[in-house]
Design a protein around this motif. Structure first.
Motif, mmCIF file in Angstrom:
data_model
loop_
_atom_site.group_PDB
_atom_site.id
_atom_site.type_symbol
_atom_site.label_atom_id
_atom_site.label_comp_id
_atom_site.label_asym_id
_atom_site.label_seq_id
_atom_site.Cartn_x
_atom_site.Cartn_y
_atom_site.Cartn_z
ATOM 1 N N ILE A 51 0.578 6.806 -0.553
ATOM 2 C CA ILE A 51 0.193 7.587 -1.726
ATOM 3 C C ILE A 51 -1.324 7.558 -1.918
ATOM 4 C CG2 ILE A 51 0.389 7.683 -4.246
ATOM 5 C CD1 ILE A 51 3.277 6.565 -3.857
ATOM 6 N N GLN A 52 -1.918 6.386 -1.756
ATOM 7 C CA GLN A 52 -3.370 6.285 -1.892
ATOM 8 C C GLN A 52 -4.084 7.092 -0.806
ATOM 9 O OE1 GLN A 52 -3.838 1.936 -1.878
ATOM 10 N NE2 GLN A 52 -4.712 2.072 -3.926
ATOM 11 N N GLU A 53 -3.547 7.084 0.408
ATOM 12 C CA GLU A 53 -4.190 7.821 1.489
ATOM 13 C C GLU A 53 -4.162 9.324 1.215
ATOM 14 O OE1 GLU A 53 -4.207 8.116 6.361
ATOM 15 O OE2 GLU A 53 -2.495 7.196 5.346
ATOM 16 N N LEU A 54 -3.052 9.820 0.665
ATOM 17 C CA LEU A 54 -2.990 11.233 0.325
ATOM 18 C C LEU A 54 -4.038 11.584 -0.725
ATOM 19 C CD1 LEU A 54 -1.438 13.865 0.844
ATOM 20 C CD2 LEU A 54 0.093 13.236 -1.031
ATOM 21 N N ALA A 55 -4.217 10.703 -1.722
ATOM 22 C CA ALA A 55 -5.240 10.942 -2.740
ATOM 23 C C ALA A 55 -6.644 10.847 -2.151
ATOM 24 C CB ALA A 55 -5.077 9.937 -3.879
ATOM 25 N N PHE A 56 -6.814 10.020 -1.111
ATOM 26 C CA PHE A 56 -8.112 9.919 -0.431
ATOM 27 C C PHE A 56 -8.429 11.207 0.325
ATOM 28 C CE2 PHE A 56 -10.224 8.927 3.652
ATOM 29 C CZ PHE A 56 -11.476 8.555 3.171
ATOM 30 N N VAL A 57 -7.428 11.745 1.040
ATOM 31 C CA VAL A 57 -7.630 12.955 1.836
ATOM 32 C C VAL A 57 -7.764 14.185 0.939
ATOM 33 C CG1 VAL A 57 -6.626 14.437 3.607
ATOM 34 C CG2 VAL A 57 -6.426 11.952 3.804
ATOM 35 N N TYR A 58 -6.972 14.229 -0.129
ATOM 36 C CA TYR A 58 -6.987 15.370 -1.046
ATOM 37 C C TYR A 58 -7.289 14.893 -2.472
ATOM 38 C CZ TYR A 58 -4.552 17.558 2.861
ATOM 39 O OH TYR A 58 -4.212 18.020 4.106
ATOM 40 N N PRO A 59 -8.517 14.501 -2.766
ATOM 41 C CA PRO A 59 -8.834 14.005 -4.112
ATOM 42 C C PRO A 59 -8.601 15.043 -5.203
ATOM 43 C CG PRO A 59 -10.839 14.405 -2.837
ATOM 44 C CD PRO A 59 -9.696 14.517 -1.884
ATOM 45 N N GLU A 60 -8.567 16.347 -4.827
ATOM 46 C CA GLU A 60 -8.316 17.389 -5.818
ATOM 47 C C GLU A 60 -6.955 17.243 -6.494
ATOM 48 O OE1 GLU A 60 -10.263 19.530 -2.204
ATOM 49 O OE2 GLU A 60 -8.981 17.774 -2.592
ATOM 50 N N LEU A 61 -6.018 16.584 -5.806
ATOM 51 C CA LEU A 61 -4.688 16.407 -6.378
ATOM 52 C C LEU A 61 -4.719 15.584 -7.663
ATOM 53 C CD1 LEU A 61 -2.612 15.716 -3.136
ATOM 54 C CD2 LEU A 61 -2.539 17.777 -4.554
ATOM 55 N N LEU A 62 -5.737 14.758 -7.834
ATOM 56 C CA LEU A 62 -5.845 13.912 -9.031
ATOM 57 C C LEU A 62 -6.613 14.595 -10.145
ATOM 58 C CD1 LEU A 62 -6.570 10.440 -7.363
ATOM 59 C CD2 LEU A 62 -4.371 11.467 -7.973
ATOM 60 N N ALA A 63 -7.225 15.740 -9.860
ATOM 61 C CA ALA A 63 -7.924 16.556 -10.867
ATOM 62 C C ALA A 63 -8.934 15.760 -11.680
ATOM 63 C CB ALA A 63 -6.899 17.219 -11.800
ATOM 64 N N GLY A 64 -9.504 14.721 -11.078
ATOM 65 C CA GLY A 64 -10.508 13.934 -11.778
ATOM 66 C C GLY A 64 -9.976 13.074 -12.901
ATOM 67 N N GLU A 65 -8.647 12.959 -13.029
ATOM 68 C CA GLU A 65 -8.043 12.229 -14.147
ATOM 69 C C GLU A 65 -7.598 10.817 -13.770
ATOM 70 O OE1 GLU A 65 -7.804 13.287 -17.248
ATOM 71 O OE2 GLU A 65 -8.647 15.264 -16.856
ATOM 72 N N PHE A 66 -7.482 10.533 -12.480
ATOM 73 C CA PHE A 66 -6.922 9.251 -12.033
ATOM 74 C C PHE A 66 -7.845 8.635 -10.978
ATOM 75 C CE2 PHE A 66 -3.354 11.607 -13.644
ATOM 76 C CZ PHE A 66 -2.526 10.669 -14.217
ATOM 77 N N THR A 67 -7.753 7.322 -10.838
ATOM 78 C CA THR A 67 -8.402 6.632 -9.726
ATOM 79 C C THR A 67 -7.326 6.188 -8.746
ATOM 80 O OG1 THR A 67 -9.683 4.707 -9.033
ATOM 81 C CG2 THR A 67 -8.346 4.450 -11.034
ATOM 82 N N ARG A 68 -7.599 6.371 -7.455
ATOM 83 C CA ARG A 68 -6.612 5.977 -6.446
ATOM 84 C C ARG A 68 -6.627 4.481 -6.200
ATOM 85 N NH1 ARG A 68 -10.845 7.523 -2.975
ATOM 86 N NH2 ARG A 68 -11.343 5.835 -1.486
ATOM 87 N N LEU A 69 -7.697 3.782 -6.575
ATOM 88 C CA LEU A 69 -7.833 2.362 -6.270
ATOM 89 C C LEU A 69 -6.846 1.538 -7.092
ATOM 90 C CD1 LEU A 69 -11.726 2.029 -6.122
ATOM 91 C CD2 LEU A 69 -10.119 2.505 -4.247
ATOM 92 N N GLU A 70 -6.401 0.437 -6.502
ATOM 93 C CA GLU A 70 -5.503 -0.473 -7.205
ATOM 94 C C GLU A 70 -6.281 -1.706 -7.655
ATOM 95 O OE1 GLU A 70 -1.347 -2.994 -6.633
ATOM 96 O OE2 GLU A 70 -2.388 -2.214 -4.875
ATOM 97 N N PHE A 71 -6.070 -2.081 -8.922
ATOM 98 C CA PHE A 71 -6.639 -3.305 -9.496
ATOM 99 C C PHE A 71 -5.487 -4.143 -10.044
ATOM 100 C CE2 PHE A 71 -9.719 0.147 -9.976
ATOM 101 C CZ PHE A 71 -10.850 -0.389 -9.374
ATOM 102 N N PRO A 72 -5.664 -5.447 -10.190
ATOM 103 C CA PRO A 72 -4.580 -6.276 -10.719
ATOM 104 C C PRO A 72 -4.109 -5.841 -12.110
ATOM 105 C CG PRO A 72 -6.231 -7.647 -9.673
ATOM 106 C CD PRO A 72 -6.796 -6.268 -9.721
ATOM 107 N N ARG A 73 -5.001 -5.265 -12.900
ATOM 108 C CA ARG A 73 -4.650 -4.705 -14.212
ATOM 109 C C ARG A 73 -5.516 -3.478 -14.441
ATOM 110 N NH1 ARG A 73 -9.086 -5.506 -17.219
ATOM 111 N NH2 ARG A 73 -10.232 -7.507 -17.057
ATOM 112 N N ARG A 74 -5.179 -2.725 -15.473
ATOM 113 C CA ARG A 74 -6.007 -1.576 -15.794
ATOM 114 C C ARG A 74 -7.347 -2.058 -16.348
ATOM 115 N NH1 ARG A 74 -4.911 3.692 -19.726
ATOM 116 N NH2 ARG A 74 -6.793 4.791 -19.042
ATOM 117 N N LEU A 75 -8.417 -1.484 -15.822
ATOM 118 C CA LEU A 75 -9.748 -1.943 -16.215
ATOM 119 C C LEU A 75 -10.132 -1.420 -17.595
ATOM 120 C CD1 LEU A 75 -11.702 -1.513 -12.853
ATOM 121 C CD2 LEU A 75 -10.488 -3.526 -13.720
ATOM 122 N N LYS A 76 -11.036 -2.193 -18.268
ATOM 123 C CA LYS A 76 -11.535 -1.843 -19.595
ATOM 124 C C LYS A 76 -13.046 -1.623 -19.524
ATOM 125 C CE LYS A 76 -8.043 -4.893 -21.643
ATOM 126 N NZ LYS A 76 -7.817 -6.059 -22.539
#
Length: 460
Positions: A263-288
């Motif tokens: 899923i992350q690789e697809l977002a890397f290849v086609y970042p337009e799919l996230l429409a600038g609203e999401f980050t593909r990177l994974e963190f242990p928790r949601r960042l503040k």
């Protein structure tokens, strides 16, 4: 899928599809339960009028025999939704055998019925967003599978799949090339299952769009053919082989967590799919906001391990995959990463589609039954995630191994076992597990005995 097709179909700025001609709107998909439950006292009205403290476990009527004398049971959710969103199907597969006829302008000729190749089929579909997709899948997938198997049946019955299905040889070394690739007859069945799932997904998309309905479903299918059991899974249902001295998972669950890298690789290849609203990177928790400028743990699509990066403003966006375990969600919306349907599903209050991230292709596991010394109590348990939410593989295996040996004279013991497994999820202190666990989801269970290998009736 090709990059060009993906961009045209899903990405903004691509050419608009040509307008479709006006067609009559199809009727909504009617709600129903599996046909083999007729006569069991199950009805849509009874489902809709249930009380939360009265969740009847339903099984086929005593006079109705399923393929291989398999057992089945189901229970509706505790008012999680209006209807039972699980569906089930089973029956006999009759696969026509063809031969190529040059005198008929190289058209396929159907041979007589004695040339049929037969198998059996069991399937569970766990719907979400309504029952429509699961109902369509239960009505459609077996037909798609039969067509796909018939298209390659000459290769399936051959000792080695031929390079050319017509038997025409272009290169004398063709058999050697096939052998070097390691292509076996089972690979043709696997390919037929994969193509059948994709075909069924397309049918569901068209039907739901035409009837202005939405939804999707997971799919878990078992097919017996030529001494092998093929288990195809797209979603989070599960199949488990239970023998006296062996427990073997026959499927893997596909969730946003288990398919994170794809899923992350697809977002890397086609970042337009996230429409600038999401980050593909994974963190242990949601960042503040307070994490800005700090070095925190992260991982990307190419990483199995973890590293550190300095937090940028773009990292504060909502994560592509959020949550852990059963709470993990793709784009904050869906708990599975493979299945059928969901063509119209979008992230809430956005135009971001989830379908590009979802796969309809199943993972197929092959169990060679001819290589096993099958015993009378060897079974495969297939169940939707409502069962596995509260019971582990080991707990299910213990229930199977304790119940079957003492009930060998009961012709309905496999349905009784399916019912017992469901009762173990209902939070009763006197449940077989004795742990009072409760599942609020729909639960559907097949128990397929392997020892008979096709003896018994076939469902409609």
């Amino acid at each position: 899928m090709s990059a060009g097709w993906l961009r045209r179909r899903f990405l903004p700025g691509g050419p608009l599809p040509a307008p479709r001609p006006a067609t009559p709107r199809a009727s909504p998909v009617p709600y129903r339960r599996p046909r083999f439950l007729r006569g069991s006292g199950s009805s849509p009205a009874a489902d809709a009028a249930r009380r939360p403290d009265a969740r009847p476990v339903r099984s086929p009527a005593r006079g109705r025999t399923l393929p291989w004398n398999a057992g089945y049971a189901e229970i509706i959710n505790a008012e999680k939704s209006e209807f039972n969103e699980d569906q089930a199907a089973c029956g006999k597969l009759c696969i026509r055998r063809y031969e190529f006829g040059a005198e008929e302008d190289q058209e396929w000729l159907t041979l007589c019925t004695e040339e049929f190749l037969t198998g059996h089929y069991w399937a569970l579909f766990d719907g979400h967003g309504g029952p429509a997709a699961a109902i369509l899948a239960a009505n459609t997938l077996h037909s798609c599978l039969r067509r796909q198997l018939e298209a390659v049946v000459e290769g399936i019955v051959a000792t080695q799949p031929p390079m050319h299905l017509s038997g025409h040889c272009v290169c004398l070394s063709d058999p050697q090339f096939v052998e070097e690739k390691g292509i076996k007859t089972k690979d043709l069945v696997i390919g037929a299952l994969e193509r059948a799932f994709q075909e069924c997904d397309e049918v569901i998309g068209r039907e739901l769009e035409a009837s202005c309905q939405v939804g999707g479903c997971t799919a878990l299918v078992a097919v017996s053919l030529q001494g092998k059991l093929y288990v195809a899974n797209a979603g989070d249902s599960r199949a488990l082989l239970v023998r006296r001295d062996e427990i073997r998972p026959l499927s893997s669950e596909f969730t946003p967590e288990t398919e994170r890298q794809r899923i992350q690789e697809l977002a890397f290849v086609y970042p337009e799919l996230l429409a600038g609203e999401f980050t593909r990177l994974e963190f242990p928790r949601r960042l503040k906001g307070d994490d800005l400028g700090q070095k925190v743990l992260f991982r990307d699509h190419h990483m199995n391990g973890w590293s550190y990066k300095r937090v940028e403003k773009s990292d504060l966006k909502y994560p592509l995959i959020h949550g852990q375990g059963r709470q993990a969600r793709l784009l904050g919306t869906l708990a599975v990463s493979r299945g059928l349907g969901d063509h119209q599903l979008r992230v809430l209050d956005t135009n971001i589609q989830l379908k590009p991230f979802l796969l309809s292709v199943p993972q197929v596991t092959v169990l060679d039954m001819d290589q096993l010394e099958l015993q009378e109590d060897d079974v495969v348990v297939m169940a939707t995630d409502g069962l596995w939410d509260v019971l582990s593989n080991e707990q299910v295996a213990r229930l199977v191994q304790s119940f079957l040996p003492g009930n060998r004279d009961d012709p309905h013991r496999f349905s009784e076992l399916a019912q017992m497994l469901i009762r173990s999820t209902q939070g009763k202190e006197d449940s077989p597990t004795g742990q009072g666990q409760v599942s609020y989801d729909d639960v559907s269970v097949f128990v397929i005995p392997l020892h008979s290998q096709g003896q018994g009736g076939s469902g409609p």
